[in-house]
Design an enzyme around this catalytic site. Structure first.
Site, mmCIF file in Angstrom:
data_model
loop_
_atom_site.group_PDB
_atom_site.id
_atom_site.type_symbol
_atom_site.label_atom_id
_atom_site.label_comp_id
_atom_site.label_asym_id
_atom_site.label_seq_id
_atom_site.Cartn_x
_atom_site.Cartn_y
_atom_site.Cartn_z
ATOM 1 N N PRO A 11 -15.800 101.155 -20.319
ATOM 2 C CG PRO A 11 -14.211 99.501 -19.792
ATOM 3 C CD PRO A 11 -14.208 100.700 -20.614
ATOM 4 C CG ASN A 12 -17.834 97.875 -16.440
ATOM 5 O OD1 ASN A 12 -18.988 97.081 -16.403
ATOM 6 N ND2 ASN A 12 -16.882 97.384 -16.496
ATOM 7 N NE ARG A 19 -18.022 100.492 -12.149
ATOM 8 C CZ ARG A 19 -16.926 100.794 -12.830
ATOM 9 N NH1 ARG A 19 -17.018 101.808 -13.358
ATOM 10 N NH2 ARG A 19 -16.059 100.161 -12.741
ATOM 11 C CE1 TYR A 24 -15.257 104.486 -10.121
ATOM 12 C CE2 TYR A 24 -16.593 102.509 -9.855
ATOM 13 C CZ TYR A 24 -15.324 103.153 -9.964
ATOM 14 O OH TYR A 24 -14.282 102.401 -10.423
ATOM 15 C CG ASN A 75 -13.265 107.379 -16.795
ATOM 16 O OD1 ASN A 75 -12.597 106.485 -16.769
ATOM 17 N ND2 ASN A 75 -13.908 107.748 -15.595
ATOM 18 C CB ALA A 78 -11.595 98.294 -16.471
ATOM 19 C CD GLU A 99 -5.020 108.784 -17.228
ATOM 20 O OE1 GLU A 99 -4.084 108.840 -17.495
ATOM 21 O OE2 GLU A 99 -5.075 107.552 -16.485
ATOM 22 C CG HIS A 101 -9.044 107.674 -13.814
ATOM 23 N ND1 HIS A 101 -9.652 106.715 -14.649
ATOM 24 C CD2 HIS A 101 -7.988 107.947 -14.113
ATOM 25 C CE1 HIS A 101 -8.627 106.173 -15.450
ATOM 26 N NE2 HIS A 101 -7.606 107.132 -15.267
ATOM 27 N NE ARG A 108 -11.045 102.177 -6.799
ATOM 28 C CZ ARG A 108 -11.886 101.872 -7.565
ATOM 29 N NH1 ARG A 108 -11.873 102.875 -8.529
ATOM 30 N NH2 ARG A 108 -12.683 100.626 -7.740
ATOM 31 N NE ARG A 112 -9.586 99.542 -9.020
ATOM 32 C CZ ARG A 112 -10.593 99.027 -9.804
ATOM 33 N NH1 ARG A 112 -10.699 99.487 -11.057
ATOM 34 N NH2 ARG A 112 -11.329 98.061 -9.304
HETATM 35 C C1 DQA Z 1 -12.450 104.784 -13.042
HETATM 36 C C2 DQA Z 1 -11.283 104.065 -12.413
HETATM 37 C C3 DQA Z 1 -10.855 102.524 -12.956
HETATM 38 O O1 DQA Z 1 -9.877 101.876 -12.295
HETATM 39 C C4 DQA Z 1 -12.162 101.733 -13.038
HETATM 40 O O2 DQA Z 1 -11.719 100.529 -13.737
HETATM 41 C C5 DQA Z 1 -13.505 102.225 -13.823
HETATM 42 C C6 DQA Z 1 -13.748 103.724 -13.348
HETATM 43 C C7 DQA Z 1 -12.702 105.881 -12.512
HETATM 44 O O3 DQA Z 1 -13.390 106.747 -13.281
HETATM 45 O O4 DQA Z 1 -12.514 106.076 -11.380
HETATM 46 O O5 DQA Z 1 -14.175 101.695 -14.423
HETATM 47 O O6 DQA Z 1 -11.667 104.877 -14.454
#
Ligand code: DQA
Length: 148
Positions: A11-12, A19, A24, A75, A78, A99, A101, A108, A112
């Site tokens: 998501p997002n 964003r 990011y 990735n 959240a 995995e 990120h 952070r 997280r």
């Molecule tokens: C993320 C880190 C997560 O905590 C966050 O919710 C994201 C992006 C990252 O790529 O740094 O949506 O996965």
């Protein structure tokens, strides 16, 4: 060797580029897709690059990576920090999982620092921005070539 590397985004991540750019960066999801496709191709693999905001769809794609793919770069956004369903799906795949990120989740907020993905992952890369995805593709390519 040839093979299919699933690169799945949660998501997002469709909002990359606009964003929270201080966290990011300016890279868009499409920039990331192109970089991943180029990297996979250079190593002799096919990249299947997708993004969804839906937990159920992500679970379905993780399952598909196990039946139709050879490795998974994930990735989960959240959902990393909340989803037992994703952990269960990962445990069922049987393919190597990296995995990823973009941000350093350990620098952070406390919430997280916990990941439901990590217990099922072969390795974890965080804090290196888009380069982390390319390193993850390198890693799974190495794992797959070793297992030939
Ligand atoms: C993320 C880190 C997560 O905590 C966050 O919710 C994201 C992006 C990252 O790529 O740094 O949506 O996965």
């Amino acid at each position: 060797m040839s093979g299919k590397i699933f690169i799945l985004n949660g998501p997002n991540l469709n909002l990359l580029g606009t964003r929270e750019p201080d966290i990011y960066g300016a890279l868009t999801l499409d920039d990331l897709r192109q970089a991943c496709e180029r990297k996979a191709e250079a190593l002799g693999f096919e990249a299947v690059f997708r993004q969804t905001n839906s937990e159920g769809e992500l679970v379905g794609w993780i399952q598909e990576s196990g039946t139709d793919g050879d490795a998974l770069v994930l990735n989960a956004g959240a959902y990393t920090h909340t989803s037992v369903a994703i952990l269960d799906a990962l445990k069922a795949t049987g393919v190597p999982v990296i995995e990823v990120h973009l941000s350093n989740v350990f620098a952070r907020e406390q919430f997280r620092h916990n990941s439901y993905v990590s217990p099922a992952a072969t390795g974890v890369i965080c804090g290196l921005g888009g380069a982390g995805y390319e390193l993850a593709i390198d890693a799974v390519a190495g794992i797959l070539k070793k297992g030939e």
